[in-house]
Design a protein around this motif. Structure first.
Motif, PDB file in Angstrom:
ATOM      1  N   TYR A  74       0.830  -1.211   0.000  1.00  0.00           N
ATOM      2  CA  TYR A  74       0.000   0.000   0.000  1.00  0.00           C
ATOM      3  C   TYR A  74       0.863   1.260   0.000  1.00  0.00           C
ATOM      4  O   TYR A  74       0.511   2.255  -0.638  1.00  0.00           O
ATOM      5  CB  TYR A  74      -0.933   0.003   1.210  1.00  0.00           C
ATOM      6  CG  TYR A  74      -1.823   1.227   1.244  1.00  0.00           C
ATOM      7  CD1 TYR A  74      -2.815   1.404   0.277  1.00  0.00           C
ATOM      8  CD2 TYR A  74      -1.654   2.213   2.213  1.00  0.00           C
ATOM      9  CE1 TYR A  74      -3.626   2.526   0.290  1.00  0.00           C
ATOM     10  CE2 TYR A  74      -2.461   3.332   2.226  1.00  0.00           C
ATOM     11  CZ  TYR A  74      -3.444   3.487   1.264  1.00  0.00           C
ATOM     12  OH  TYR A  74      -4.231   4.611   1.265  1.00  0.00           O
ATOM     13  N   VAL A  75       1.981   1.231   0.713  1.00  0.00           N
ATOM     14  CA  VAL A  75       2.903   2.369   0.673  1.00  0.00           C
ATOM     15  C   VAL A  75       3.385   2.611  -0.752  1.00  0.00           C
ATOM     16  O   VAL A  75       3.479   3.764  -1.217  1.00  0.00           O
ATOM     17  CB  VAL A  75       4.096   2.131   1.626  1.00  0.00           C
ATOM     18  CG1 VAL A  75       5.185   3.182   1.386  1.00  0.00           C
ATOM     19  CG2 VAL A  75       3.641   2.175   3.076  1.00  0.00           C
ATOM     20  N   LEU A  76       3.654   1.552  -1.484  1.00  0.00           N
ATOM     21  CA  LEU A  76       4.070   1.684  -2.880  1.00  0.00           C
ATOM     22  C   LEU A  76       2.937   2.249  -3.738  1.00  0.00           C
ATOM     23  O   LEU A  76       3.182   3.017  -4.677  1.00  0.00           O
ATOM     24  CB  LEU A  76       4.528   0.334  -3.419  1.00  0.00           C
ATOM     25  CG  LEU A  76       5.831  -0.213  -2.824  1.00  0.00           C
ATOM     26  CD1 LEU A  76       6.128  -1.592  -3.386  1.00  0.00           C
ATOM     27  CD2 LEU A  76       6.997   0.733  -3.094  1.00  0.00           C
ATOM     28  N   CYS A  77       1.695   1.851  -3.438  1.00  0.00           N
ATOM     29  CA  CYS A  77       0.544   2.412  -4.161  1.00  0.00           C
ATOM     30  C   CYS A  77       0.460   3.917  -3.968  1.00  0.00           C
ATOM     31  O   CYS A  77       0.258   4.686  -4.926  1.00  0.00           O
ATOM     32  CB  CYS A  77      -0.752   1.750  -3.686  1.00  0.00           C
ATOM     33  SG  CYS A  77      -0.992   0.048  -4.220  1.00  0.00           S
ATOM     34  N   MET A  78       0.601   4.374  -2.708  1.00  0.00           N
ATOM     35  CA  MET A  78       0.548   5.809  -2.435  1.00  0.00           C
ATOM     36  C   MET A  78       1.729   6.531  -3.083  1.00  0.00           C
ATOM     37  O   MET A  78       1.576   7.654  -3.599  1.00  0.00           O
ATOM     38  CB  MET A  78       0.535   6.042  -0.929  1.00  0.00           C
ATOM     39  CG  MET A  78      -0.762   5.639  -0.251  1.00  0.00           C
ATOM     40  SD  MET A  78      -2.205   6.533  -0.908  1.00  0.00           S
ATOM     41  CE  MET A  78      -1.768   8.233  -0.531  1.00  0.00           C
ATOM     42  N   TYR A  79       2.891   5.907  -3.058  1.00  0.00           N
ATOM     43  CA  TYR A  79       4.054   6.501  -3.724  1.00  0.00           C
ATOM     44  C   TYR A  79       3.784   6.683  -5.214  1.00  0.00           C
ATOM     45  O   TYR A  79       4.057   7.751  -5.788  1.00  0.00           O
ATOM     46  CB  TYR A  79       5.279   5.617  -3.514  1.00  0.00           C
ATOM     47  CG  TYR A  79       6.374   5.835  -4.534  1.00  0.00           C
ATOM     48  CD1 TYR A  79       7.219   6.940  -4.466  1.00  0.00           C
ATOM     49  CD2 TYR A  79       6.550   4.919  -5.578  1.00  0.00           C
ATOM     50  CE1 TYR A  79       8.208   7.130  -5.417  1.00  0.00           C
ATOM     51  CE2 TYR A  79       7.543   5.106  -6.525  1.00  0.00           C
ATOM     52  CZ  TYR A  79       8.378   6.209  -6.446  1.00  0.00           C
ATOM     53  OH  TYR A  79       9.344   6.402  -7.385  1.00  0.00           O
ATOM     54  N   ARG A  80       3.233   5.646  -5.839  1.00  0.00           N
ATOM     55  CA  ARG A  80       2.957   5.717  -7.273  1.00  0.00           C
ATOM     56  C   ARG A  80       1.902   6.794  -7.571  1.00  0.00           C
ATOM     57  O   ARG A  80       2.029   7.559  -8.531  1.00  0.00           O
ATOM     58  CB  ARG A  80       2.470   4.356  -7.760  1.00  0.00           C
ATOM     59  CG  ARG A  80       2.019   4.321  -9.217  1.00  0.00           C
ATOM     60  CD  ARG A  80       3.183   4.533 -10.156  1.00  0.00           C
ATOM     61  NE  ARG A  80       2.757   4.355 -11.534  1.00  0.00           N
ATOM     62  CZ  ARG A  80       3.573   4.405 -12.587  1.00  0.00           C
ATOM     63  NH1 ARG A  80       4.850   4.619 -12.397  1.00  0.00           N
ATOM     64  NH2 ARG A  80       3.113   4.225 -13.795  1.00  0.00           N
TER      65      ARG A  80
END
Length: 318
Positions: free
Chosen positions: A262-268
């Protein structure tokens, strides 16, 4: 900072408390303090539904043993109790009907034909579809993707990732979530519109909360849909998630915990909506098509926020 707002005279119509013929129900005024407090509290489950839908697309599977299932049950409990509040509260006149509905039979009719099909029936369908789809998916797949930690230790997540997307059960589950988000998002939008015309509400604080939520939700939706596109392609090397495995050697897209995903989703999402284009370049045709939509959303978001800032800094009350 203050916005320029026309002078309005607040006129309040009080219905008082009245009962039906049998004296079993008490019809409350929609401006009753308890009713208003409840409507404010309903912002939480409505906001949660906006957040949960793209999360299910990106990182979810039908299951009755995950945290998001417990949150869904809590959210739906709020909406079912809201239905009870609705049939005991008078309905003000609006664009859908010209007259105030204050009799119990009229309120029930409005509830059955408008509120129940849009807000409560999709909840019932989702609660029925989830355990059925979970059972079908479990019987057709020998392993799981993004399940509980105990299951993940025993099973190969990559196998389920590919098997789930080829199974119709998960697509039915995703479809059942779609009917939830639309009406509840529309209701949240109408609530903010009503609050903006309320003279007792601080327009500055309301707009600050509203635009902060728009920024967060836009990044959340964009990031989750990017991950969903990569998920449909098996998280292979042709996707942005696969490229991250090269950039981050310790990251494995098939075994990383949900929090990391999810952190990667927000980063993207944040990277796609800001000037960090170099780290958010599309890697395949599907991502390119979605990036077109993201660029238009970015232009709209910047225009809306800049318009609000200019409105509060240039125009002032006399």
């Amino acid at each position: 900072l203050r916005s320029k707002r026309p002078h309005k005279k607040k006129v309040t119509f009080r219905l008082g408390e009245r009962s039906d013929k049998n004296g079993l129900f008490r019809i409350r005024d929609w401006q009753d303090k308890d009713v208003q407090r409840w409507l404010q509290l309903m912002v939480l489950p409505m906001t949660y539904e906006m957040w949960a839908f793209p999360f299910r697309l990106a990182l979810g599977i039908p299951s009755t043993s995950t945290l998001i299932w417990s949150l869904d049950l809590t959210c739906d409990a709020f909406f079912w109790f809201d239905g009870v509040v609705s049939i005991t509260t008078a309905i003000p006149a609006n664009s859908e009907h010209d007259d105030i509905i204050s009799d119990f039979s009229g309120i029930v009719k409005f509830f059955l034909f408008r509120k129940f099909p849009l807000e409560l029936l999709p909840s019932f369908l989702y609660l029925v579809a989830t355990p059925i789809c979970a059972s079908l998916l479990h019987s057709s797949c020998s392993s799981g993707f993004l399940l509980s930690s105990s299951q993940a230790k025993e099973e190969n997540p990559e196998d389920l990732m590919r098997a789930c997307l080829g199974d119709w059960a998960i697509w039915v589950w995703w479809l059942s979530t779609l009917f939830r988000v639309g009406p509840r998002t529309r209701r949240l939008s109408k609530y903010f519109e009503a609050m903006e015309s309320d003279l007792n509400v601080s327009i500055g604080m309301l707009q600050l909360f509203k635009y902060s939520m728009i920024i967060f939700m836009t990044a959340h939706w964009v990031g989750c849909i990017y991950f969903f596109i990569a998920r449909l392609q098996g998280l292979d090397n042709s996707t942005w998630v696969g490229r991250l495995e090269v950039m981050l050697p310790t990251y494995n897209s098939h075994t990383a915990p949900i929090a990391t995903q999810y952190v990667l989703c927000m980063y993207r999402g944040l990277a796609a909506l800001t000037v960090a284009y170099a780290s958010s370049m599309p890697d395949n045709p599907w991502e390119i098509l979605f990036t077109f939509i993201v660029i238009m959303v970015q232009v709209w978001q910047v225009g809306v926020i800049l318009g609000a800032i200019i409105n509060y800094t240039v125009e002032r009350d006399p």
